[in-house]
Design an enzyme around this catalytic site. Structure first.
Site, short mmCIF file in Angstrom:
data_model
loop_
_atom_site.label_atom_id
_atom_site.label_comp_id
_atom_site.label_asym_id
_atom_site.label_seq_id
_atom_site.Cartn_x
_atom_site.Cartn_y
_atom_site.Cartn_z
N ARG A 185 -45.08 26.52 110.00
CA ARG A 185 -44.80 26.08 108.83
C ARG A 185 -43.65 24.71 109.21
O ARG A 185 -42.79 25.00 109.89
CB ARG A 185 -44.01 26.84 107.85
CG ARG A 185 -43.17 25.74 106.81
CD ARG A 185 -42.55 26.69 105.60
NE ARG A 185 -43.80 27.52 104.63
CZ ARG A 185 -43.60 27.86 103.52
NH1 ARG A 185 -42.36 28.01 103.10
NH2 ARG A 185 -44.65 28.21 102.95
N HIS A 241 -51.42 23.23 102.32
CA HIS A 241 -50.76 24.65 102.14
C HIS A 241 -52.23 25.33 102.00
O HIS A 241 -52.54 25.75 100.84
CB HIS A 241 -49.92 24.66 100.77
CG HIS A 241 -49.13 26.00 101.13
ND1 HIS A 241 -49.11 26.92 102.03
CD2 HIS A 241 -48.07 26.37 100.11
CE1 HIS A 241 -48.47 27.89 101.96
NE2 HIS A 241 -47.75 27.44 100.76
N GLN A 246 -52.05 29.11 100.53
CA GLN A 246 -51.99 29.24 99.28
C GLN A 246 -53.19 29.00 98.29
O GLN A 246 -53.31 29.62 97.32
CB GLN A 246 -50.84 28.08 98.89
CG GLN A 246 -50.14 28.12 97.45
CD GLN A 246 -49.56 29.26 97.41
OE1 GLN A 246 -48.61 29.80 97.87
NE2 GLN A 246 -49.79 30.15 96.06
N ASP A 299 -46.38 23.08 90.17
CA ASP A 299 -45.39 23.28 91.39
C ASP A 299 -44.27 22.66 91.15
O ASP A 299 -44.04 21.85 90.26
CB ASP A 299 -46.24 22.87 92.69
CG ASP A 299 -45.42 23.41 94.05
OD1 ASP A 299 -44.63 24.22 93.69
OD2 ASP A 299 -45.64 22.63 94.93
N CYS A 330 -47.29 28.41 92.54
CA CYS A 330 -47.11 28.94 94.10
C CYS A 330 -45.94 29.54 94.19
O CYS A 330 -45.86 30.46 95.11
CB CYS A 330 -47.63 27.94 95.16
SG CYS A 330 -46.02 26.35 95.01
N ARG A 341 -51.39 36.12 98.59
CA ARG A 341 -51.09 35.64 99.91
C ARG A 341 -51.52 36.55 101.16
O ARG A 341 -51.89 36.56 102.04
CB ARG A 341 -49.62 35.33 99.92
CG ARG A 341 -49.33 34.05 99.03
CD ARG A 341 -49.97 32.77 99.46
NE ARG A 341 -49.80 32.15 100.76
CZ ARG A 341 -48.55 31.64 101.15
NH1 ARG A 341 -47.62 31.14 100.23
NH2 ARG A 341 -48.17 31.48 102.50
N1 NVA Z 1 -44.72 21.85 97.30
C1 NVA Z 1 -43.73 22.96 97.75
C2 NVA Z 1 -44.18 24.26 98.08
C3 NVA Z 1 -43.65 25.52 98.34
C4 NVA Z 1 -44.01 26.75 98.81
C5 NVA Z 1 -43.15 22.33 98.93
O1 NVA Z 1 -43.59 22.03 99.97
O2 NVA Z 1 -41.56 22.69 99.00
N1 CP Z 2 -45.39 29.86 97.84
C1 CP Z 2 -44.95 29.86 99.12
O1 CP Z 2 -45.42 29.27 100.21
O2 CP Z 2 -43.71 30.30 99.14
P1 CP Z 2 -42.59 30.36 100.35
O3 CP Z 2 -41.94 28.94 100.35
O4 CP Z 2 -41.47 31.41 99.71
O5 CP Z 2 -43.27 30.85 101.75
#
Ligand code: NVA
Ligand code: CP
Length: 309
Positions: free
Chosen positions: A102, A129, A132, A224, A264, A292
């Site tokens: 990540r 993602h 997800q 989101d 998500c 997930r």
């Molecule tokens: N769009 C959000 C998703 C978090 C799971 C982010 O990138 O922070």
């Molecule tokens: N939805 C998701 O990826 O959550 P986290 O940021 O908690 O991993």
């Protein structure tokens, strides 16, 4: 399938295979049937951003598959002090059987896959993602009973989650209707690719700035956060711009009467959606979070069961 970097890299058959395999693993998990498909294998999990779901579901998933998950905070490993992706990929390939990462730049994830010789899984970048989207489409399938021809409306920021959903809906032959404010639209080349993929599966990708238009007749409505990780300095401006895109009872009334709500997570009540939406009986957000685990186990087992390339 050697890696999971973004959904558009998969064929429609690979995408649907992963959803099918996820359901089998979910069933085995519920029945408490052991499924140690990755016994003796180690997954390195590099985190350069915060996480609750991704970290816990990958860690638990590896454990349930009989393997070992190793948490690697980017600020603790040398990558965070400037060691190259090239050297990191080569070194980790000598120890591990797979890497989940990540981070910010999609190119770093792609480089890790090119330079190393073990499977790489994208656990979220600024652009994508994929895990997800797999979980979300499994959730829609479970709730609605079909994917092909069903309409998913996404209202809000044209971000990583929106991109992977567009790509996933294209693979599954769904209608994906996305409404973003001007200046916050999805990446054009990602949408073009999704439109191309949808043309091969009978799906459709619709882009608008009008939330009511996107939501009209939808089977599922998705939103989101308006402030993704790394955008914290833009918070005030974003809240002002996105308020007309809040998912509330009025907006929801334009969808099918039995439409479900998806997010998500993490979610911020009173911003991207009201509490009476996310906390309602038609909200499937915790099913998404659970899924997930199941889809990622399918991805891990598919990528890591074989010999390294
Ligand atoms: N769009 C959000 C998703 C978090 C799971 C982010 O990138 O922070
Ligand atoms: N939805 C998701 O990826 O959550 P986290 O940021 O908690 O991993």
């Amino acid at each position: 399938m050697k890696h999971l970097l973004k959904i558009s890299d998969l064929t429609a058959d690979e995408f649907l295979y992963l959803l099918d395999f996820s359901q089998k693993l979910k069933k085995q998990n519920k029945e408490k049937t052991p499924h140690p498909l990755l016994a003796g294998k180690t997954l390195g999990m590099i985190f350069n951003k915060s996480s609750t779901r991704t970290r816990v579901s990958f860690e638990t998933g590896m454990y349930q598959l009989g393997g070992y998950p190793m948490f690697l905070s980017a600020s603790d490993i040398q990558l965070g002090r400037g060691e190259s992706v090239y050297d990191t990929a080569n070194v980790l390939s000598r120890y591990l059987d797979g890497i989940m990462i990540r981070t910010y730049k999609q190119s770093d994830v792609e480089d890790l896959a090119v330079f190393g010789n073990i499977p790489v899984i994208n656990g979220l970048t600024d652009e994508h993602h994929p895990c997800q989207a797999l979980a979300d489409l499994l959730t829609i399938y479970e709730h609605i009973g079909a994917l092909k021809g069903k309409k998913l409306a996404y209202v809000g920021d044209g971000n990583n989650v929106a991109h992977s959903l567009a790509e996933g809906c294209a693979k599954a032959g769904m209608v994906f209707s996305v409404a973003n404010p001007k200046g916050y639209e999805c990446n054009e080349s990602i949408i073009e690719q999704a439109k191309h993929d949808a043309s091969e599966t009978g799906g459709k990708i619709e882009v608008t700035n009008d939330p009511q238009k996107a939501v009209f007749g939808a089977d599922a409505i998705y939103t989101d956060t308006w402030v993704s990780m790394g955008q914290e300095s833009e918070k005030e401006e974003r809240i002002k711009t996105f308020m007309p895109y809040q998912v509330n009872k009025k907006l929801f009334s334009y969808a099918q009467p039995d439409a479900i709500f998806l997010h998500c997570l993490p979610a911020y009540r009173g911003f991207e959606m009201t509490a009476d939406i996310i906390d309602s009986p038609f909200s499937a957000v915790f099913d998404q979070a659970e899924n997930r685990l199941h889809v990622q186990k399918a991805v891990l087992a598919t990528l890591m069961c074989g010999e390294p390339k």
